[in-house]
Design a protein around this motif. Sequence first.
Motif, PDB file in Angstrom:
ATOM      1  N   GLU A 118       0.826  -1.209   0.000  1.00 35.10           N
ATOM      2  CA  GLU A 118       0.000   0.000   0.000  1.00 35.10           C
ATOM      3  C   GLU A 118       0.860   1.259   0.000  1.00 35.10           C
ATOM      4  O   GLU A 118       1.942   1.303   0.586  1.00 35.10           O
ATOM      5  CB  GLU A 118      -0.917   0.000   1.221  1.00 35.10           C
ATOM      6  CG  GLU A 118      -1.933  -1.138   1.226  1.00 35.10           C
ATOM      7  CD  GLU A 118      -2.786  -1.147   2.483  1.00 35.10           C
ATOM      8  OE1 GLU A 118      -3.971  -1.514   2.380  1.00 35.10           O
ATOM      9  OE2 GLU A 118      -2.270  -0.793   3.567  1.00 35.10           O
ATOM     10  N   GLY A 119       0.336   2.309  -0.656  1.00 32.43           N
ATOM     11  CA  GLY A 119       0.984   3.605  -0.635  1.00 32.43           C
ATOM     12  C   GLY A 119       2.198   3.720  -1.537  1.00 32.43           C
ATOM     13  O   GLY A 119       2.931   4.700  -1.450  1.00 32.43           O
ATOM     14  N   VAL A 120       2.410   2.740  -2.411  1.00 32.98           N
ATOM     15  CA  VAL A 120       3.565   2.748  -3.317  1.00 32.98           C
ATOM     16  C   VAL A 120       3.056   2.944  -4.746  1.00 32.98           C
ATOM     17  O   VAL A 120       2.179   2.207  -5.206  1.00 32.98           O
ATOM     18  CB  VAL A 120       4.380   1.448  -3.202  1.00 32.98           C
ATOM     19  CG1 VAL A 120       5.568   1.469  -4.157  1.00 32.98           C
ATOM     20  CG2 VAL A 120       4.860   1.257  -1.762  1.00 32.98           C
ATOM     21  N   SER A 121       3.617   3.928  -5.442  1.00 32.58           N
ATOM     22  CA  SER A 121       3.196   4.233  -6.807  1.00 32.58           C
ATOM     23  C   SER A 121       3.877   3.304  -7.809  1.00 32.58           C
ATOM     24  O   SER A 121       4.934   2.720  -7.536  1.00 32.58           O
ATOM     25  CB  SER A 121       3.533   5.685  -7.152  1.00 32.58           C
ATOM     26  OG  SER A 121       2.826   6.576  -6.317  1.00 32.58           O
ATOM     27  N   CYS A 122       3.278   3.199  -8.986  1.00 31.51           N
ATOM     28  CA  CYS A 122       3.809   2.357 -10.060  1.00 31.51           C
ATOM     29  C   CYS A 122       4.807   3.147 -10.907  1.00 31.51           C
ATOM     30  O   CYS A 122       4.516   4.268 -11.322  1.00 31.51           O
ATOM     31  CB  CYS A 122       2.685   1.871 -10.970  1.00 31.51           C
ATOM     32  SG  CYS A 122       1.382   0.947 -10.133  1.00 31.51           S
ATOM     33  N   GLY A 123       5.951   2.545 -11.169  1.00 32.94           N
ATOM     34  CA  GLY A 123       6.863   3.116 -12.146  1.00 32.94           C
ATOM     35  C   GLY A 123       6.319   2.949 -13.550  1.00 32.94           C
ATOM     36  O   GLY A 123       5.354   2.208 -13.781  1.00 32.94           O
ATOM     37  N   GLU A 124       6.937   3.613 -14.515  1.00 37.99           N
ATOM     38  CA  GLU A 124       6.431   3.582 -15.892  1.00 37.99           C
ATOM     39  C   GLU A 124       7.483   3.174 -16.914  1.00 37.99           C
ATOM     40  O   GLU A 124       7.129   2.873 -18.061  1.00 37.99           O
ATOM     41  CB  GLU A 124       5.882   4.962 -16.271  1.00 37.99           C
ATOM     42  CG  GLU A 124       4.717   5.424 -15.408  1.00 37.99           C
ATOM     43  CD  GLU A 124       4.237   6.807 -15.802  1.00 37.99           C
ATOM     44  OE1 GLU A 124       4.887   7.441 -16.665  1.00 37.99           O
ATOM     45  OE2 GLU A 124       3.217   7.261 -15.240  1.00 37.99           O
ATOM     46  N   ASP A 125       8.755   3.173 -16.550  1.00 37.08           N
ATOM     47  CA  ASP A 125       9.818   2.993 -17.538  1.00 37.08           C
ATOM     48  C   ASP A 125      10.520   1.650 -17.372  1.00 37.08           C
ATOM     49  O   ASP A 125      10.839   1.223 -16.250  1.00 37.08           O
ATOM     50  CB  ASP A 125      10.863   4.104 -17.405  1.00 37.08           C
ATOM     51  CG  ASP A 125      10.264   5.478 -17.662  1.00 37.08           C
ATOM     52  OD1 ASP A 125       9.437   5.587 -18.589  1.00 37.08           O
ATOM     53  OD2 ASP A 125      10.621   6.424 -16.934  1.00 37.08           O
ATOM     54  N   PHE A 126      10.771   1.004 -18.506  1.00 37.37           N
ATOM     55  CA  PHE A 126      11.583  -0.207 -18.528  1.00 37.37           C
ATOM     56  C   PHE A 126      13.048   0.222 -18.668  1.00 37.37           C
ATOM     57  O   PHE A 126      13.393   0.985 -19.561  1.00 37.37           O
ATOM     58  CB  PHE A 126      11.168  -1.103 -19.687  1.00 37.37           C
ATOM     59  CG  PHE A 126       9.764  -1.627 -19.554  1.00 37.37           C
ATOM     60  CD1 PHE A 126       9.494  -2.709 -18.737  1.00 37.37           C
ATOM     61  CD2 PHE A 126       8.704  -1.012 -20.217  1.00 37.37           C
ATOM     62  CE1 PHE A 126       8.193  -3.185 -18.586  1.00 37.37           C
ATOM     63  CE2 PHE A 126       7.415  -1.482 -20.082  1.00 37.37           C
ATOM     64  CZ  PHE A 126       7.154  -2.573 -19.265  1.00 37.37           C
ATOM     65  N   VAL A 127      13.884  -0.286 -17.775  1.00 35.67           N
ATOM     66  CA  VAL A 127      15.250   0.235 -17.667  1.00 35.67           C
ATOM     67  C   VAL A 127      16.269  -0.868 -17.946  1.00 35.67           C
ATOM     68  O   VAL A 127      16.235  -1.938 -17.328  1.00 35.67           O
ATOM     69  CB  VAL A 127      15.506   0.830 -16.274  1.00 35.67           C
ATOM     70  CG1 VAL A 127      16.952   1.315 -16.143  1.00 35.67           C
ATOM     71  CG2 VAL A 127      14.536   1.990 -16.012  1.00 35.67           C
ATOM     72  N   THR A 128      17.168  -0.582 -18.872  1.00 34.21           N
ATOM     73  CA  THR A 128      18.332  -1.419 -19.124  1.00 34.21           C
ATOM     74  C   THR A 128      19.572  -0.538 -19.037  1.00 34.21           C
ATOM     75  O   THR A 128      19.491   0.684 -19.124  1.00 34.21           O
ATOM     76  CB  THR A 128      18.274  -2.081 -20.513  1.00 34.21           C
ATOM     77  OG1 THR A 128      18.255  -1.059 -21.523  1.00 34.21           O
ATOM     78  CG2 THR A 128      17.037  -2.960 -20.661  1.00 34.21           C
ATOM     79  N   PHE A 129      20.726  -1.178 -18.867  1.00 34.25           N
ATOM     80  CA  PHE A 129      21.990  -0.449 -18.915  1.00 34.25           C
ATOM     81  C   PHE A 129      23.064  -1.363 -19.493  1.00 34.25           C
ATOM     82  O   PHE A 129      22.980  -2.595 -19.380  1.00 34.25           O
ATOM     83  CB  PHE A 129      22.402   0.076 -17.536  1.00 34.25           C
ATOM     84  CG  PHE A 129      22.758  -0.998 -16.543  1.00 34.25           C
ATOM     85  CD1 PHE A 129      24.084  -1.401 -16.365  1.00 34.25           C
ATOM     86  CD2 PHE A 129      21.777  -1.601 -15.766  1.00 34.25           C
ATOM     87  CE1 PHE A 129      24.410  -2.391 -15.452  1.00 34.25           C
ATOM     88  CE2 PHE A 129      22.100  -2.588 -14.841  1.00 34.25           C
ATOM     89  CZ  PHE A 129      23.417  -2.974 -14.685  1.00 34.25           C
ATOM     90  N   ASP A 130      24.036  -0.752 -20.120  1.00 35.27           N
ATOM     91  CA  ASP A 130      25.144  -1.497 -20.722  1.00 35.27           C
ATOM     92  C   ASP A 130      26.405  -1.314 -19.896  1.00 35.27           C
ATOM     93  O   ASP A 130      26.684  -0.206 -19.399  1.00 35.27           O
ATOM     94  CB  ASP A 130      25.412  -1.012 -22.148  1.00 35.27           C
ATOM     95  CG  ASP A 130      24.291  -1.376 -23.099  1.00 35.27           C
ATOM     96  OD1 ASP A 130      23.999  -2.568 -23.242  1.00 35.27           O
ATOM     97  OD2 ASP A 130      23.692  -0.450 -23.694  1.00 35.27           O
TER      98      ASP A 130
END
Length: 287
Positions: A118-130
């Motif tokens: 509860e009380g935690v928002s949803c992220g929107e971005d898929f994240v990768t790194f090289d």
Amino acid sequence: MSVFTLAGLQLELDPHQNNFEHISAEVLSLKKRFPNLQMIMLSELCNCGPAPRFAEPMPGPLEDAYSELAMQAEVYLVTGSLFERDQERIFNTLSVLSPKGEVIARYRKIFPFLPYEEGVSCGEDFVTFDIPGVGCFGLSICYDMWFPETIRALTWKGAEVILHPTLTNTIDRDVELAIARANAATNQCYMVDINGAGKLGMGRSIVVGPGGDVVYQAGETQESIVVDIDFDYVRRVRETGWHSLGQPLKSFRDNPVVYPQYQKGAGSAALNALGPLQKPAKPDWSE
């Protein structure tokens, strides 16, 4: 470089206090024991447990402390996740720190464990790194893995290894092991799924290869899980199939099917009939 050595720390920690000093000691001890380590990964919310009241902005003091630890250990350090405060919202956020202490990636959990987280928002971005000269890593947290679209999106962006910290202390851990293997096989990638132990989780972390093969599965107590990730191997599996069998990524790429559930404005009478996302109601024994 084909082989990249990483470790997952399945630690027994106290969910009611700041565990940074304990974590720091374990990270430095492990790097001293295995000087060839290039990355160390922690479990979800290991620092202070699942308590949003500890949320702070990023960058902030706690993330800065992990940056210092990454520099001291001379490794890429995956924080597991920390609660991040962004104005009025709180996110469950994973940071990746370089051996120079730089923040090279942040990922906000897209699927909080609702209706319980509860009380935690949803992220929107898929994240990768090289990592130059090594390969591409994708970031995922705990419940995200239950939605195959998330791992497929990371693979679509080029991820060859999915770093997946989790915090599970419930009876569905056995199911999660099957999901980790399925995601690895269908996306021809490594899945590195690191859980907490003790009061913070039931352990049983797992590392899975790109054929769905179990590289290592931990027990339920504290463990340091050191494995070699072979990027040449995952690329060969994607090119010719696991043991010369299926090539699902190429088939997905080449198949002309249009998925109706992802079209703009698409609705589902079947899903809408499920009702609201809420905790199960207390039974009414009066009837």
